[in-house]
Design an enzyme around this catalytic site. Structure first.
Site, mmCIF file in Angstrom:
data_model
loop_
_atom_site.group_PDB
_atom_site.id
_atom_site.type_symbol
_atom_site.label_atom_id
_atom_site.label_comp_id
_atom_site.label_asym_id
_atom_site.label_seq_id
_atom_site.Cartn_x
_atom_site.Cartn_y
_atom_site.Cartn_z
ATOM 1 C CB SER A 1 -7.570 -58.618 90.798
ATOM 2 O OG SER A 1 -6.180 -58.511 90.927
ATOM 3 C CE LYS B 1 1.374 -52.795 89.261
ATOM 4 N NZ LYS B 1 2.155 -53.828 89.918
ATOM 5 C CB ALA C 1 16.267 -53.889 88.090
ATOM 6 N N GLY D 1 9.299 -53.339 87.544
ATOM 7 C CA GLY D 1 8.321 -52.705 88.436
ATOM 8 C C GLY D 1 8.167 -53.446 89.757
ATOM 9 C CE LYS E 1 13.983 -51.957 83.925
ATOM 10 N NZ LYS E 1 13.257 -52.788 82.953
ATOM 11 N N GLY F 1 4.643 -66.982 94.324
ATOM 12 C CA GLY F 1 4.041 -65.697 93.977
ATOM 13 C C GLY F 1 2.570 -65.586 94.349
#
Ligand code: NAP
Length: 494
Positions: A249, A296, A357, A359, A384, A466
């Site tokens: 980032s 998060k 499954a 985050g 999950k 991605g």
């Protein structure tokens, strides 16, 4: 000012280091303890051979240096070398005044090193090192170091967000001490190195060789972060996580800010306590920040407003300050949708298989579900998968049965961390067969091409990597942070 720590074993090597880094630095620190013994003897000449102010330092082993000489010999060498044209000389806080008087054949009386330096206009840096913690009495100790008009330098080791707050409070507590050097060493300290001006520090150190724990290169400090350009008007942004330094980032946001001439910096914060970070965010008037694993969910109690997506997914990856209130959004949700938005609008995607499954999967499944797409979730732990499927009216099964699901979906999304560096040979669904007609979406972006990505490409599928989602979600964060579109002419290095 950015100061390059010179750790070459010869003066020639150090001159080359100065030359290589000249564009980014304002001064350099010659570390006598890194020079070999013969070079130490001629190091007084060094400042006159480079066009920068030089700090002279001879660090003992106990202070993180390499010098193993007895204290008397170390100080004698420091004295001889300090006769050169140095701008600053570093003397440790515990060196006694009496140990700084030297017999010299040139003079009848003993020479007082401190006096000699002051008479020549050389500034003395009084340094204190602590590799274990941030001392509780840090403000008092800085004041004491500064009492004789010297420049106090504290290089301490924050071990938590609370320690980081202590470092950033130095400026408010000791604003009357104009020239001081405040260094946070180690992983927690990196934000204090990048925001050294916010700690009230006149300079920070950098090196290509990690001469001290947490050093970044001069190039990174200057070209990526523009740390030396931070002023009172600079808007501070960042990313919180634990770990956090792997994140791409900063390489999205900092070049973006620079391109639109927005006076802002985006800094990674290693955060152990979200509560403490929100305190720091108030102190530094942080304008907004990204959130990564494991925070998060943890940030949510501190948010005044959240969007529908944050509520549904149960995770927030973007926090912005809106009228003195923190607002949480989730740009993973929209970043994921962006590359397939046209296909969804044209109703080319009606069914999706989502592998994983965790985050990221929660953002993906909710985004697809909210667009009327029928989702099937496969996960290693069935429970999950069941939970997420129940929330989103999806189907679910165990990852082991993946071979039963070939040939049935318009879209296949891989959201597990399998295939991610360092385990780049792994495929979460080796027995799943691609027909070549599916759109395939791999969320892993390190490496860019996982075994899953390669198999889908070889089968003739349209494959989305991605990095595309990462960039799209980053661009949306950039808009939320700055109020401007991400500059289209920038191609971030992610
Ligand atoms: P997470 O919450 O920890 O979830 C990990 C998922 O991977 C779970 O479904 C887990 O299954 C599964 N998994 C882990 N090891 C496995 C194994 N050996 N075999 C089978 N399944 C395994 O992580 P996350 O935040 O969702 O992130 C997952 C990946 O997505 C990471 O690589 C991350 O970098 C990437 N990501 C990319 C973007 C982007 O913008 N491109 C955004 C977010 C995340 P269990 O439930 O059985 O443990």
């Amino acid at each position: 000012m950015l100061c390059l720590t010179l750790t070459g074993s010869t003066l020639e090597e150090n001159r080359a280091l100065v030359e290589q880094n000249r564009t980014w630095i304002s001064l350099a620190e010659l570390r006598l303890d890194h020079l070999n013994r013969d070079e130490q003897k001629i190091a007084s000449s060094f400042p006159s051979t480079v066009d920068l102010p030089i700090i002279l330092t001879f660090r003992r082993k106990s202070d993180g240096g390499l010098c193993t000489l007895g204290e008397k010999e170390r100080l004698q060498t420091l004295y001889e070398t300090a006769k050169g044209d140095y701008a600053y000389v570093d003397i440790e806080e515990d060196v006694k005044k009496s140990d700084l008087k030297f017999r010299d054949s040139m003079f009848e009386q003993k020479v007082d090193l401190e006096r000699m330096l002051r008479e020549r206009g050389v500034r003395i840096i009084r340094s204190l090192h602590d590799f274990t913690c941030v001392p509780a009495d840090i403000y008092g100790r800085i004041s004491k170091l500064a009492s004789k008009g010297d420049i106090p330098k504290v290089a301490v080791t924050p071990k938590s967000m609370i320690d980081i707050i202590s470092l950033f409070r130095v400026q408010a507590e000791l604003s009357d001490i104009k020239d001081k050097i405040i260094i946070g060493m180690g992983d927690f300290g990196i934000c204090a190195r990048l925001l050294y001006k916010k700690c009230g520090s006149m300079l920070t150190f950098c090196s290509d060789t990690q001469a001290a724990p947490g050093h970044l290169s001069a190039r990174t400090m200057s070209e990526l972060y523009h740390a030396d350009k931070v002023d009172e008007k600079t808007h501070v942004f960042g990313i919180i996580g634990n770990p956090v330094y792997h994140t791409a980032s900063p390489r999205i946001h900092n070049p973006g800010f620079e391109a639109i001439h927005y006076n802002a910096i985006y800094v990674p914060f290693l955060v152990d306590s979200v509560r403490a970070f929100f305190k720091l965010a108030e102190m530094l008037q942080i304008h907004g920040f990204s959130v990564t694993v494991p925070h998060k969910r943890n940030v949510q109690p501190y948010l005044g407003r959240i969007t529908r997506e944050v509520k549904q997914i149960g995770a927030c990856n973007t926090v912005t300050r809106i009228q003195n209130m923190w607002k949480g959004t989730n740009t993973d949700y929209y970043g994921f949708l962006s590359p397939i938005a046209d296909e969804i609008a044209q109703e080319n995607i009606r069914t999706a298989l989502v592998i994983g499954a965790g985050g990221a999967s929660r953002a993906v499944v909710w985004a697809l579900h909210n667009h009327g797409i029928k989702v099937t979730i496969l996960n290693r732990s069935l429970e999950k998968a069941r939970q997420l499927a129940e929330e989103t009216m999806s189907s679910f099964d165990s990852l082991e049965n993946c071979n039963l699901y070939s040939n049935s979906f318009d879209l296949v999304v891989q959201t597990t961390s399998v295939g991610m560096a360092p385990d780049t040979d792994e495929d979460p669904v080796p027995s799943f067969v691609f027909t070549g007609d599916e759109i395939v979406y791999e969320l892993v972006y390190q490496p860019k091409e996982t075994p899953f990505f390669k198999r889908a490409t070889e089968a003739g599928c349209r494959v989305i990597g991605g990095a595309e989602m990462l960039l799209e979600q980053g661009k949306l964060q950039f808009e939320a942070f700055s109020g401007y579109h991400y500059p289209h002419w920038i191609q971030p290095d992610i």
